[in-house]
Structures are given as structure tokens and as C-alpha cells.
Design an enzyme around this catalytic site. Structure first.
Site, PDB file in Angstrom:
ATOM      1  N   ASP A  49       0.827  -1.209   0.000  1.00  0.00           N
ATOM      2  CA  ASP A  49       0.000   0.000   0.000  1.00  0.00           C
ATOM      3  C   ASP A  49       0.856   1.251   0.000  1.00  0.00           C
ATOM      4  OD1 ASP A  49      -2.157  -1.524   0.091  1.00  0.00           O
ATOM      5  OD2 ASP A  49      -2.966  -0.728   1.975  1.00  0.00           O
ATOM      6  N   SER A  50       1.926   1.216   0.840  1.00  0.00           N
ATOM      7  CA  SER A  50       2.712   2.436   0.975  1.00  0.00           C
ATOM      8  C   SER A  50       3.453   2.734  -0.325  1.00  0.00           C
ATOM      9  CB  SER A  50       3.684   2.310   2.130  1.00  0.00           C
ATOM     10  OG  SER A  50       4.510   1.218   1.921  1.00  0.00           O
ATOM     11  N   PHE A  52       2.363   1.917  -3.272  1.00  0.00           N
ATOM     12  CA  PHE A  52       1.328   2.429  -4.183  1.00  0.00           C
ATOM     13  C   PHE A  52       1.059   3.904  -3.880  1.00  0.00           C
ATOM     14  CE2 PHE A  52      -3.030   3.492  -5.245  1.00  0.00           C
ATOM     15  CZ  PHE A  52      -3.107   3.090  -6.576  1.00  0.00           C
ATOM     16  N   LYS A 128      -8.657   3.371  10.755  1.00  0.00           N
ATOM     17  CA  LYS A 128      -8.851   3.080   9.330  1.00  0.00           C
ATOM     18  C   LYS A 128      -8.636   1.579   9.136  1.00  0.00           C
ATOM     19  CE  LYS A 128      -7.781   4.977   4.816  1.00  0.00           C
ATOM     20  NZ  LYS A 128      -7.500   3.768   4.076  1.00  0.00           N
ATOM     21  N   LYS A 305     -13.011  12.703  11.125  1.00  0.00           N
ATOM     22  CA  LYS A 305     -14.163  13.263  10.408  1.00  0.00           C
ATOM     23  C   LYS A 305     -14.748  14.393  11.233  1.00  0.00           C
ATOM     24  CE  LYS A 305     -15.278   8.670   8.649  1.00  0.00           C
ATOM     25  NZ  LYS A 305     -16.082   7.463   8.814  1.00  0.00           N
ATOM     26  N   CYS A 423      28.009 -28.023   4.996  1.00  0.00           N
ATOM     27  CA  CYS A 423      28.201 -26.782   5.742  1.00  0.00           C
ATOM     28  C   CYS A 423      28.861 -25.746   4.834  1.00  0.00           C
ATOM     29  CB  CYS A 423      29.082 -27.065   6.956  1.00  0.00           C
ATOM     30  SG  CYS A 423      29.619 -25.562   7.789  1.00  0.00           S
ATOM     31  N   CYS A 442      26.033 -28.644  11.642  1.00  0.00           N
ATOM     32  CA  CYS A 442      27.356 -28.997  11.142  1.00  0.00           C
ATOM     33  C   CYS A 442      28.020 -29.821  12.251  1.00  0.00           C
ATOM     34  CB  CYS A 442      28.160 -27.736  10.848  1.00  0.00           C
ATOM     35  SG  CYS A 442      29.914 -28.082  10.638  1.00  0.00           S
TER      36      CYS A 442
HETATM   37  S1  IVH Z   1     -14.871   6.877   5.710  1.00  0.00           S
HETATM   38  C1  IVH Z   1     -16.356   9.573   2.486  1.00  0.00           C
HETATM   39  N1  IVH Z   1     -13.886   5.486   7.681  1.00  0.00           N
HETATM   40  O1  IVH Z   1     -10.637   3.688   3.475  1.00  0.00           O
HETATM   41  C2  IVH Z   1     -15.690   8.802   3.548  1.00  0.00           C
HETATM   42  N2  IVH Z   1     -13.316   4.879   5.467  1.00  0.00           N
HETATM   43  O2  IVH Z   1      -8.817   5.049   1.696  1.00  0.00           O
HETATM   44  C3  IVH Z   1     -15.412   7.470   3.142  1.00  0.00           C
HETATM   45  N3  IVH Z   1     -11.856   2.920   5.327  1.00  0.00           N
HETATM   46  O3  IVH Z   1     -12.939   4.098   0.883  1.00  0.00           O
HETATM   47  C4  IVH Z   1     -14.775   6.569   4.017  1.00  0.00           C
HETATM   48  N4  IVH Z   1     -11.723   2.528   7.468  1.00  0.00           N
HETATM   49  O4  IVH Z   1     -13.123   1.936   2.308  1.00  0.00           O
HETATM   50  C5  IVH Z   1     -13.943   5.644   6.356  1.00  0.00           C
HETATM   51  N5  IVH Z   1     -13.114   4.279   9.502  1.00  0.00           N
HETATM   52  C6  IVH Z   1     -13.163   4.462   8.195  1.00  0.00           C
HETATM   53  C7  IVH Z   1     -12.493   3.618   7.308  1.00  0.00           C
HETATM   54  C8  IVH Z   1     -12.577   3.857   5.944  1.00  0.00           C
HETATM   55  C9  IVH Z   1     -11.370   2.120   6.269  1.00  0.00           C
HETATM   56  C10 IVH Z   1     -11.627   2.784   3.895  1.00  0.00           C
HETATM   57  C11 IVH Z   1     -12.844   3.056   3.045  1.00  0.00           C
HETATM   58  C12 IVH Z   1     -12.407   4.189   2.145  1.00  0.00           C
HETATM   59  C13 IVH Z   1     -10.930   4.018   2.144  1.00  0.00           C
HETATM   60  C14 IVH Z   1     -10.203   5.270   1.734  1.00  0.00           C
END
Ligand code: IVH
Length: 747
Positions: A49-50, A52, A128, A305, A423, A442
Site C-alpha cells: 500500500d505504501s 502504491f 482506518k 471526520k 556446511c 554442522c
Molecule cells: S470513511 C467519504 N472510515 O478507506 C468517507 N473509510 O482510503 C469514506 N476505510 O474508501 C470513508 N476505514 O473503504 C472511512 N473508519 C473508516 C475507514 C474507511 C477504512 C476505507 C474506506 C475508504 C478508504 C479510503
């Protein structure tokens, strides 16, 4: 890419920097698209992921600097992708992604921008989840459709598969204050519980299939099965984290919506928290960064958020991401790199251990080039082939390990590892020491240069004779020099008889400390050779004088002869004997000859010894050249007895009968020194935590023993309080000072 694909802009053609940017964009865009396809369609990414994210951010950066290079179909404009293997479905409302940031400063910038527009907003912090995004539709409380995210507008119909996930309710429940909505579109993450992941990979390999690189790939691979019965066999789970269309109920905030989802029976994360300031969001990031591997699922960051839905609406979104949320991504702990080779090292007891030679890569803050593979069975169990792209991580954030191969990246040129028959150091035929042993060894214990070098380095190291200035390179030079042809030491018996005139002529090939490969002199193109103990000959007289280090080494060897008996016992490299059992033996017998002559039963009865160690000691003294080592050390003046302790000098037995487990480093103590200090106070040092443990001392970078202590409710003493614990006992740290422990021996 043709020029007609590029937006109009200032004509920079010919500007070398612009041309470089153009060439890079042309490389990056298809590369990212291909990675995306492998990730979303095949559930088999070939980069981490990183890695990417890094490519994506490089492209975003170039497109920001040169907007004219941005094509309409640039991957930076897309959210995921979809395949044709499942029926396409259009989401009721577009599924957005998240803006990623990689530093707290960027989070602060995001928060500042919001505060400027709407001051005093509350933040909802959550983890996340490293899973697969899905969209569920409930009509009048019944699950009618489930889809992957796809490109954010259209996803793939995976209803049959999602129905097999126990955590996803088929029907919503009504609850007080939360009437079932007529239409609910809920978004969340399907994930593969971390605890089940290893088991899944073991069964994949056993069935001759390639293992998954990480739990997220396992989740994607498990969900996107054509046959939903196969999905049902996997322990997938689900956590909701957002809404799409909602009719028949109107939550006023993200937190209110989570309460509603929970009331309707949809799983929400147990980890979310609403905080009034961004500083508290930082504290949340730090807290969950510290326990990221202790949750039921893997996480790759923290999502912040704005809680209030009204403010979310006011802030709105770009084509890809909402302005009211941000994802702080953790620094990568797992990266992909190529497994260049698998080599075998020989340890001090002759054990042959395969290790991975990797294309050097940065993981969790340091460069990694090698990773242990433990034994041939583990190489098989991991399913790795030489030449594979592999996922590498730091186990316990320290020791690099290979997690799994990226099977999707195979070209067919990869080769299977075969344990060598001989060995690599002395060419003896490797064999198990006893029938049924997994490890190969060995058998040339006395003079295999690999074994001898390791034994010598151990015997002169910190937990034995502690000879300053006698490092690994000096040990290697003594047992495996380029010149003279015969090594100065053929076993460790002669180490206390070394003379400067034997050391001065020694010449060795300079090797890379990590790879062990000879270093090449850039000027001559030949191997670098040095005299590790002698200075360059005097230009006028030609006289060869010792290096200062060599003089000090011989002085330190002289001083080391009076080290206490337990260090001498430990230095013998007897299998299963570690510092704790060596101390137990020294304390009981006070004389090496008495240990050599003791019968097995007497030794086994010593607290901290036991039958396995007793048998190993008997076996060791039965070998002629082993006894010769002891005799040569004795003749050189090494101390072979401990005085009986003067009772008037005995330390107060503050820890009598108390078992202490030490985890992590403690300032001013080696691991053995700390164990010895516990012992000197009448306590017992153990390596495993149980309910009977009196206290766990948590030093710098404590390991899993700390977590276990917390779990079992065992008293935890901070490393800096270790001296107070020794001096005053457990009293001030806990009310419970329990008897005895489990007697495990640290090795
Ligand atoms: S909110 C509009 N909350 O991460 C907001 N997403 O890289 C949309 N994801 O598409 C997502 N954990 O599939 C949100 N606690 C979390 C999340 C989360 C994983 C995923 C999700 C999103 C992607 C973005």
C-alpha cells in the site's frame, strides 16, 4: 500518450524539467492503473500500500505542478476500479475515498482550513480498517444488495457472498429512538480478523496454494469468490463506517448515525471517539498508533471526520474525496521487495539457519537487507521462492521477517530453496543432531570456522568473559585468516594464551558486516585486505607495531581470567545452558571440577537447571577436546572456583521467593546482569509471565510480556524503578507479593 491528450496550458515544451515531468507522468499513469487493476480486480497487488501511495502522490504532485500534464482519465481522478467477473451495480450515492495525509502537520493544515470556515467543530476519530470497502442496501429493513466499491459509481454485485458473513444482519432490528429506515445505504469494511490470518495462510500452503500477502488481500480474495460457499468458509467480518442514501430516519451527526447503526444491529467500530480539539485527535492518533497490531483487525491509519452532518454538507467534497474528513496514514511497516537469495548461516552450536538476502529496502525507519527464515520447514511453510517479490515487516518492530510472497508477481523464473547438504563454512555433511530434530547441524563442532568464530565471539562477549576490544572481526581473524595459512586458534582453548607476535602477521579479507561478502578496493579492483592487529609498517624502519586496540584486547583478556565462575560456565557454549542456569550451577557447586564430576541427578535437582540441562552438561564434559579447553583455560590462570559468600556481605533478600520477569532494556543492566541482580536479592528471574509472576519489569521497548502482564493483572514496574524494586522489594508497587514462578530459563 499523444500530445492531444494533454490539456492546453503554457507552452513549456523544451523546458528540461517539464520534459522530465512529462516522461515521468507517462510512466506513472499506466503503472498506477496496472497496480490498481491487480489490487481491485485480481485481489493480488504486487506492491505494498505504501509503495502504491508513494507512486500516487508522486503523480498528484507532478499534476499539481504541471496541470497541463493531467489527462482526463488520469488515475488520480478515479476511485478504485471494477471487474466484469461480477454483475455491475450502480451505487445509490457515489462512494467517495479519503484524502490521505502522512504527517501531523498535514492534519493540522486540514483542521486549520476547516476551523477558518466553521470554528469550534468536534472531530470524530476512528481507526482506518485495512479491509475491503462494501456498500450494503437495506430496503424496509431487509438486506437486498451488497456491492464492492468498484470505481465509486459502479461496483460489483457480491450480495450472495456478503450474505455469508455472520456479522452482517439480513434484517435490521428496530430500537427505541431508532425506527428502521425505509431505505438505508450503509458503507463499511469487510475484513479478515488478524488472529485467523496466519491459520488461513498455513492451510493455503498445505493445500499447495500461494499464501496471501496480508489480511486485506485475504479479505478481498475471500469475498470475491464466484462460489459464495467458498466465502462462507472464511471467517470474514464487517464494520460499518458511513452512510449513503438514507430514508425514514435522519441522524444529525456521524456519532448519531453510529448509534443508529448499532441499534439496528449493524457492527460499528468499538474504537471511535468524538473529541473537541485537534490536539485530542493527535492524542488519539498516538494512542492507536501504539496499539495498531493489538486490535482485532489490521489498521493502516486513523480517519478524522467532522462529526456534525450539517457542517459535513456545508464543507462538501471534491470529485474523489470529502473535505470534511482526512485519513492519517501510518508510516509503512510492511513493504515489498525482491528476495534475491536464501543463504545459510552456521551458529555457535552448529545449527544451520537459512536467511533471506533481500533487495535492500526501508522498513519502519531502517534499511533491511537480511531476514531470518529459521529453518527449511519455515521456508516451505511461508511458500517463498528465490526471486519472489516478498512482503517484509519488522516483527515486534525490531527483527525483520518475511511475511509472505506476492504470488501474483511471479514470472516463472523463481526457484525453490533447497537446504544445502554441506556446511557452507567447512563443507562437512549437515545432519540432525538427533533423530526427529528439525534443525540440521554442522557436526564439525571443534574446528568449523563458522562455529568456532561464533563460539569465540560469544565466549568473549558481554554475557561471558566480557573482553572489551575483542569484537567479531577480531574473532573471525583468529579463526579464519587469509594469512597465516594455519589459523591462530583451532578451538577456543588457546584464547587466553594469545601473544602479540602471533597477532601481528594476521591478514584478513575485509568483509561487509551484513552480507559477509568480501569488500573490493575501488582503485585496484581487488579484495580489500587488512592487518586487524598491526599498524601499517613504519615507512622508514619497516617496523610493525601493534594497533592500540590489539594491546588493549590482550590486557582485557588478562583481566577477564578472574571473571566469576558463572561466566566461565556460560562461555563453554554448552547446549541449553544460559546465564541463569550457569549462575544456578555456579552458586550450587562453586567449582567447575565439581560441576564436571557431579552426577546428572544432583545437577538436575538444582533450582533452575533440570534434567535436559543436566544431560547436556554431562554430554559436554564427555568430549575430550571440551575438557582440553577447560584445562588450557585453567593453565592460563582462568578462575575455576567462586569463594563461598561472606554472610555479612549478603544483600538484603528483598525479593525472596518472588518471580520477576524482565522485558525490554533497562538502563545500566545487561539482560543477564538484571537477572543476576534479582537473584542476588533472593528473587527468581523467569522468561514467561503467568499469574504467579510477582512483577514484570518493563524497560525500554517492552515486548509482548508486558501485554500479558496487563492482561493477567500482574504488577508492572517501570524500568527506571528497577533499582527501587531491588532495594525495597515489591511492597510499594503492589499489595500482592506472590510465591514462586514457573521457572522458565531464558536462553
Ligand atoms: S470513511 C467519504 N472510515 O478507506 C468517507 N473509510 O482510503 C469514506 N476505510 O474508501 C470513508 N476505514 O473503504 C472511512 N473508519 C473508516 C475507514 C474507511 C477504512 C476505507 C474506506 C475508504 C478508504 C479510503
Amino acid at each position: 500518450m499523444s500530445t492531444t491528450d494533454i490539456d492546453e496550458g503554457p507552452d513549456r515544451t523544451g523546458d528540461p524539467e517539464f520534459e522530465r515531468a512529462r516522461a515521468r507522468v507517462e510512466e506513472l499513469a499506466p503503472e498506477i492503473t496496472a497496480h490498481r487493476r491487480r489490487y481491485y480486480e485480481d485481489a493480488a497487488p504486487t506492491v505494498s500500500d505504501s509503495q502504491f501511495d508513494e507512486l500516487m502522490h508522486e503523480l498528484i504532485d507532478l499534476e499539481t505542478r504541471y496541470p497541463e500534464l493531467k489527462k482526463n482519465d488520469s488515475p488520480t481522478e478515479q476511485v478504485g476500479t471494477f471487474s466484469e467477473a461480477f454483475a455491475p451495480v450502480t451505487h445509490l450515492e457515489k462512494m467517495l475515498s479519503l484524502q490521505d495525509v502522512f504527517s501531523l502537520e498535514e492534519v493540522q493544515t486540514w483542521a486549520d482550513r476547516i476551523t477558518a470556515e466553521v470554528p469550534g467543530e468536534r472531530y470524530l476519530c476512528e481507526v482506518k480498517i485495512d479491509g475491503l470497502a462494501v456498500d450494503l442496501v437495506y430496503e424496509n429493513g431487509r438486506l437486498t444488495r451488497a456491492a464492492t466499491r468498484g470505481d465509486g459509481v459502479t461496483g460489483e454485485d457480491v450480495t450472495a457472498n456478503v450474505r455469508t458473513i455472520a456479522a452482517v444482519p439480513q434484517r435490521l432490528a428496530a430500537a427505541d429512538g431508532f425506527p428502521v429506515p425505509s431505505l438505508l445505504e450503509v458503507r463499511g469494511e469487510v475484513y479478515f480478523p488478524t488472529a485467523d490470518f496466519e491459520r488461513l495462510n498455513e492451510s493455503q500452503v498445505a493445500a499447495g496454494k500461494a499464501p496471501f500477502a496480508n489480511p486485506r488481500n485475504a479479505a478481498a480474495g475471500s469475498l470475491r469468490q464466484k462460489d459464495a460457499a467458498k466465502t462462507a468458509e472464511r471467517p470474514l467480518s464487517f464494520i460499518a463506517h458511513g452512510l449513503g442514501v438514507l430514508q425514514g430516519f435522519e441522524p444529525d451527526s456521524q456519532s448519531h448515525s453510529y448509534a443508529a447503526l448499532d441499534a439496528w444491529g449493524l457492527p460499528v467500530s468499538p474504537y471511535w471517539r468524538v473529541v473537541p480539539t485537534i490536539d485530542e485527535a493527535f492524542a488519539y492518533i498516538e494512542e492507536f498508533g501504539g496499539k495498531r497490531h493489538k486490535l482485532v483487525h489490521e489498521i493502516d491509519g486513523i480517519v478524522i471526520k467532522i462529526d456534525d452532518f450539517g457542517v459535513q454538507r456545508r464543507l462538501g467534497a471534491t470529485s474523489r474525496t470529502p473535505r470534511w474528513a482526512v485519513a492519517f496514514k501510518f508510516p509503512p511497516e510492511e513493504v515489498n521487495t525482491r528476495l534475491l537469495d536464501i543463504k545459510v548461516s552456521i551458529g555457535r552450536t552448529g545449527r544451520a539457519t537459512p536467511y533471506a538476502v533481500l533487495d535492500p529496502v526501508r522498513v519502519a525507519g531502517s534499511e533491511v537487507e537480511f531476514a531470518t527464515l529459521h529453518n527449511a520447514d519455515q521456508v516451505k511453510a511461508k511458500g517463498v521462492l528465490i526471486g519472489d517479490i516478498v512482503v517484509v515487516r519488522k516483527a515486534g518492530d525490531v527483527i525483520p521477517e518475511i511475511v509472505a510472497p506476492v504470488a501474483a508477481a511471479r514470472t516463472g523464473d523463481e526457484t525453490e530453496f533447497a537446504m544445502p547438504e554441506r556446511c557452507p563454512e567447512c563443507d562437512s555433511v549437515l545432519a540432525p543432531a538427533a533423530e526427529g530434530d528439525i534443525d540440521l547441524r554442522c557436526p564439525n563442532a571443534r574446528s568449523c570456522p563458522g562455529q568456532l568464530r561464533e563460539r569465540l565471539a560469544f565466549a568473549t562477549g558481554r554475557s561471558c568473559f566480557d573482553v572489551d576490544r575483542m569484537g567479531y572481526i577480531a574473532c573471525a581473524a583468529l579463526v579464519q585468516p587469509l594469512e597465516p595459512a594455519e589459523p591462530v586458534l583451532t578451538d577456543e582453548g588457546g584464547v587466553f594464551d594469545l601473544k602479540m607476535d602471533e597477532l601481528l602477521p594476521i591478514r584478513v579479507v575485509v568483509r561487509d558486516p551484513d552480507s559477509g561478502l568480501p569488500k573490493i578496493d575501488e582503485k585496484t579492483g581487488e579484495q580489500k585486505v587488512v592487518t586487524p592487529f598491526a599498524r601499517q609498517p613504519d615507512k622508514k624502519t619497516g617496523e610493525i607495531l601493534p594497533r592500540k586496540n590489539a594491546e588493549e584486547m590482550l590486557q582485557n583478556l588478562e583481566a577477564a581470567k578472574s571473571q566469576p565462575l558463572w561466566r566461565v560456565v556460560n562461555a563453554l557454549s554448552i547446549r541449553h545452558v544460559g546465564p541463569v542456569s550457569a549462575q544456578a550451577l555456579a552458586e550450587h557447586f562453586r567449582d567447575l571440577d565439581r560441576i564436571a564430576e557431579a552426577d546428572e541427578e544432583e545437577m538436575a535437582a538444582v533450582d533452575g537447571v533440570g534434567p535436559t540441562i543436566a544431560a547436556a552438561i554431562k554430554d559436554w564434559f564427555a568430549v575430550d577436546w571440551h575438557r582440553d579447553i577447560v584445562e588450557r583455560w585453567r593453565a592460563a590462570g582462568v578462575r575455576m572456583q567462586d569463594e563461598a559468600p561472606d554472610p555479612s556481605e549478603a544483600l538484603p533478600q528483598t525479593l525472596e521467593g518472588v518471580t520477576i520477569v524482565i522485558t525490554g532494556g533497562i538502563d545500566g543492566y545487561t539482560r543477564e546482569g538484571a537477572a543476576a541482580a534479582v537473584k542476588a536479592r533472593g528473587g527468581k528471574s523467569s522468561s514467561s509471565v503467568s499469574k504467579k509472576t510477582g512483577a514484570v519489569v518493563a524497560g525500554d521497548k517492552p515486548g509482548s510480556k508486558y501485554d500479558k502482564a496487563v492482561q493477567l493483572g500482574v504488577t508492572v514496574v517501570q524500568g527506571e524503578d528497577f533499582d527501587r524494586l531491588l532495594e525495597h522489594g515489591l511492597g510499594e508497587f503492589s499489595s500482592q507479593s506472590e510465591e514462586s514462578g514457573d521457572g522458565n530459563e531464558p536462553e
